[in-house]
Write a protein that holds these residues in place. Structure first.
Motif, PDB file in Angstrom:
ATOM      1  N   THR A 269      74.623  86.959 -41.356  1.00  0.00           N
ATOM      2  CA  THR A 269      73.523  87.611 -41.589  1.00  0.00           C
ATOM      3  C   THR A 269      73.618  88.079 -43.050  1.00  0.00           C
ATOM      4  O   THR A 269      74.266  89.254 -43.110  1.00  0.00           O
ATOM      5  CB  THR A 269      73.029  88.914 -40.520  1.00  0.00           C
ATOM      6  N   PRO A 270      73.039  87.544 -44.094  1.00  0.00           N
ATOM      7  CA  PRO A 270      72.879  88.298 -45.402  1.00  0.00           C
ATOM      8  C   PRO A 270      72.324  89.581 -45.326  1.00  0.00           C
ATOM      9  O   PRO A 270      71.445  89.922 -44.480  1.00  0.00           O
ATOM     10  CB  PRO A 270      72.065  87.376 -46.213  1.00  0.00           C
ATOM     11  N   GLY A 271      73.078  90.606 -46.090  1.00  0.00           N
ATOM     12  CA  GLY A 271      72.467  92.021 -45.927  1.00  0.00           C
ATOM     13  C   GLY A 271      73.336  92.819 -45.014  1.00  0.00           C
ATOM     14  O   GLY A 271      72.957  94.327 -45.168  1.00  0.00           O
ATOM     15  N   THR A 272      74.197  92.231 -44.306  1.00  0.00           N
ATOM     16  CA  THR A 272      75.117  93.182 -43.063  1.00  0.00           C
ATOM     17  C   THR A 272      76.269  92.689 -43.596  1.00  0.00           C
ATOM     18  O   THR A 272      76.585  91.831 -44.281  1.00  0.00           O
ATOM     19  CB  THR A 272      74.809  92.568 -41.813  1.00  0.00           C
ATOM     20  N   HIS A 273      77.222  93.741 -43.451  1.00  0.00           N
ATOM     21  CA  HIS A 273      78.688  93.341 -43.639  1.00  0.00           C
ATOM     22  C   HIS A 273      79.594  93.798 -42.480  1.00  0.00           C
ATOM     23  O   HIS A 273      79.414  94.490 -41.676  1.00  0.00           O
ATOM     24  CB  HIS A 273      79.134  94.431 -44.829  1.00  0.00           C
TER      25      HIS A 273
ATOM     26  N   GLN B   6      77.126  99.157 -37.289  1.00  0.00           N
ATOM     27  CA  GLN B   6      75.651  99.259 -37.513  1.00  0.00           C
ATOM     28  C   GLN B   6      75.201 100.314 -36.623  1.00  0.00           C
ATOM     29  O   GLN B   6      73.978 101.064 -36.847  1.00  0.00           O
ATOM     30  CB  GLN B   6      75.179  97.907 -36.967  1.00  0.00           C
TER      31      GLN B   6
ATOM     32  N   GLU C 232      66.277  93.189 -32.333  1.00  0.00           N
ATOM     33  CA  GLU C 232      66.030  94.755 -32.971  1.00  0.00           C
ATOM     34  C   GLU C 232      65.882  95.948 -32.288  1.00  0.00           C
ATOM     35  O   GLU C 232      64.785  95.823 -31.461  1.00  0.00           O
ATOM     36  CB  GLU C 232      65.231  94.569 -34.100  1.00  0.00           C
TER      37      GLU C 232
ATOM     38  N   ARG D 276      66.817  94.498 -39.062  1.00  0.00           N
ATOM     39  CA  ARG D 276      67.350  93.766 -40.095  1.00  0.00           C
ATOM     40  C   ARG D 276      68.917  93.489 -39.848  1.00  0.00           C
ATOM     41  O   ARG D 276      69.744  93.312 -40.955  1.00  0.00           O
ATOM     42  CB  ARG D 276      66.985  93.978 -41.423  1.00  0.00           C
TER      43      ARG D 276
ATOM     44  N   TRP E  22      69.347  89.731 -36.420  1.00  0.00           N
ATOM     45  CA  TRP E  22      68.061  90.272 -36.146  1.00  0.00           C
ATOM     46  C   TRP E  22      66.871  88.905 -35.760  1.00  0.00           C
ATOM     47  O   TRP E  22      66.188  89.298 -35.162  1.00  0.00           O
ATOM     48  CB  TRP E  22      67.603  91.018 -37.544  1.00  0.00           C
ATOM     49  N   TYR E  23      67.174  87.952 -36.519  1.00  0.00           N
ATOM     50  CA  TYR E  23      66.331  86.847 -36.299  1.00  0.00           C
ATOM     51  C   TYR E  23      66.372  86.256 -35.109  1.00  0.00           C
ATOM     52  O   TYR E  23      65.422  85.215 -34.758  1.00  0.00           O
ATOM     53  CB  TYR E  23      66.671  85.742 -37.600  1.00  0.00           C
TER      54      TYR E  23
ATOM     55  N   HIS F 191      72.761  92.468 -37.977  1.00  0.00           N
ATOM     56  CA  HIS F 191      73.376  91.274 -37.886  1.00  0.00           C
ATOM     57  C   HIS F 191      72.646  90.218 -36.474  1.00  0.00           C
ATOM     58  O   HIS F 191      72.373  91.006 -35.378  1.00  0.00           O
ATOM     59  CB  HIS F 191      74.644  91.302 -37.270  1.00  0.00           C
TER      60      HIS F 191
ATOM     61  N   GLY G 194      78.170  94.754 -38.441  1.00  0.00           N
ATOM     62  CA  GLY G 194      77.468  93.646 -39.347  1.00  0.00           C
ATOM     63  C   GLY G 194      78.442  92.305 -38.932  1.00  0.00           C
ATOM     64  O   GLY G 194      79.278  92.303 -38.339  1.00  0.00           O
TER      65      GLY G 194
END
Length: 389
Positions: free
Chosen positions: A182-186, A191, A150, A141, A145-146, A143, A178
């Protein structure tokens, strides 16, 4: 044999010629560069008049799978592989038409870039020379990841590097921090730690592959440099609310020769995220500091990630470096020709107009060494000697 002649020539390094210089091309390679514009007997002459010849440009960081729209991630998710590949093909051709004859794709889905690379190798006139990383290596999950990359822990990262090498990628891309897409990463938070980054570099070295680390966070940059990556993408030293340069990291980066792949280039009027706009002055100061310290800097646009970054945006990076950062035009042009060729391990083929090099050539009206805006007035583009524009 073909003779491509114009009023001026920049060789991609330090030489500027005037007085109708000419590039002699045969079988897709540069045979010689002549100062006098003389045409050998029997050669075909392409006389471009009041134009400047320069090596085809190199964008060190693009994403062909992203469509440069308002929602590039959502748009890619809505496409099957055949549709995504067609979009990548169109994006690559857009870049080539602008004189970007080499692109380094640092993140696709499902290794689609490898299919496109093979396609362009068979038909060089169809697209630029393509280097590809496949899906970037990222945490679960993490940056991007989609895109399907991963991998967790030292052994997971090692296995991910091996998997890419087996597929035949040109470079390993790892997300050390991040990111913005990517929402949820910063961006300001790492990472991977130093152990995972070292594992990636060690495995890549064993397999003779370079490593590019996406890193915004200062600690992520420090760990990437310590691990021995070849280039740091972005290298922005983001904090939670600003930019915090780390002098000791910059000093080590310069001393070890890690290349900074600076993210420059945006079309005028494009909407840039407010959090980036708020940091522009600090980023300008940061890159001035990196340059003054002696860092090797190349330009990678991150083309595809939004409307300000279409796949032909690289000429805007050169103008930005001259206007905002005060770079001499020759230095800015080296950052998109000979220097990224060296980073990409293509310096025996790309990035210069010299005997033995690939005949990837851009011709623009006027003189980009006096005014980088000349790069937007493209008169001709040659890919391995094939004129595609």
């Amino acid at each position: 044999m073909q003779v491509i002649r114009a009023a001026r020539l920049f060789d991609g390094d330090k030489t500027v010629l005037a007085g109708e210089p000419a590039v002699i091309v045969e079988d897709g390679r540069v045979v010689s560069v002549r100062h006098d514009g003389a045409v050998p007997s029997g050669a075909e002459l392409v006389d471009l008049g009041d134009a400047t010849l320069l090596p085809g440009l190199i964008d060190a960081h693009v994403h062909l799978a992203f469509d440069a729209g308002a929602d590039p991630v959502g748009a890619l998710a809505a496409r099957d592989d055949a549709q995504a590949l067609e979009g990548m093909r169109a994006a690559a051709r857009t870049a080539l038409a602008a004189g970007i004859t080499t692109v380094r794709d640092l993140g696709d889905r499902g290794y689609l870039g490898l299919l496109l690379r093979a396609e362009f190798a068979r038909d060089p006139a169809a697209g630029p020379h393509l280097l590809t990383a496949g899906p970037p290596i990222t945490t679960t999950r993490g940056h991007c990841w989609y895109l399907g990359g991963e991998a967790d822990g030292v052994e997971g990262v090692r296995a991910a590097v091996r998997a890419r090498a087996e597929r035949g990628v040109d470079v390993i891309k790892i997300m050390a921090s991040g990111g913005e897409l990517t929402p949820g990463t910063h961006s300001h938070i790492p990472q991977y730690g130093i152990d995972e980054l070292r594992a990636a570099v060690d495995e890549a070295r064993r397999l003779d592959l370079p490593v590019s680390a996406h890193a915004h966070a200062g600690q992520a940059i420090a760990d990437a440099v310590e691990a021995g990556v070849d280039s740091v993408e972005h290298c922005s030293f983001f904090t939670e609310d600003g930019v915090g340069a780390m002098p000791e990291v910059i000093e080590r980066l310069v001393r070890t020769g890690v290349v900074v792949s600076a993210t420059l280039g945006a079309v005028p009027g494009g909407t840039i995220p407010p959090r980036i706009v708020a940091r522009m002055a600090a980023l300008t100061d940061l890159f001035a500091r990196l340059r003054q310290a002696g860092a090797t800097i190349v330009f990678g646009t991150d083309a595809g990630i939004g409307p300000p970054k279409p796949h032909d945006v690289l000429p805007h990076a050169i103008g930005m470096a001259v206007r905002m950062f005060g770079w001499p035009p020759l230095e800015a042009l080296r950052a998109v020709t000979s220097l990224p060729a060296r980073l990409c391990r293509l310096d025996r083929r790309k990035g210069r107009l010299a005997p033995g090099m690939d005949a990837d050539i851009l011709a623009v009206a006027g003189d980009p060494l006096a005014d980088p805006a000349a790069l937007f007035d493209v008169r001709a583009v040659f890919r391995l000697g094939h004129r595609i524009r």
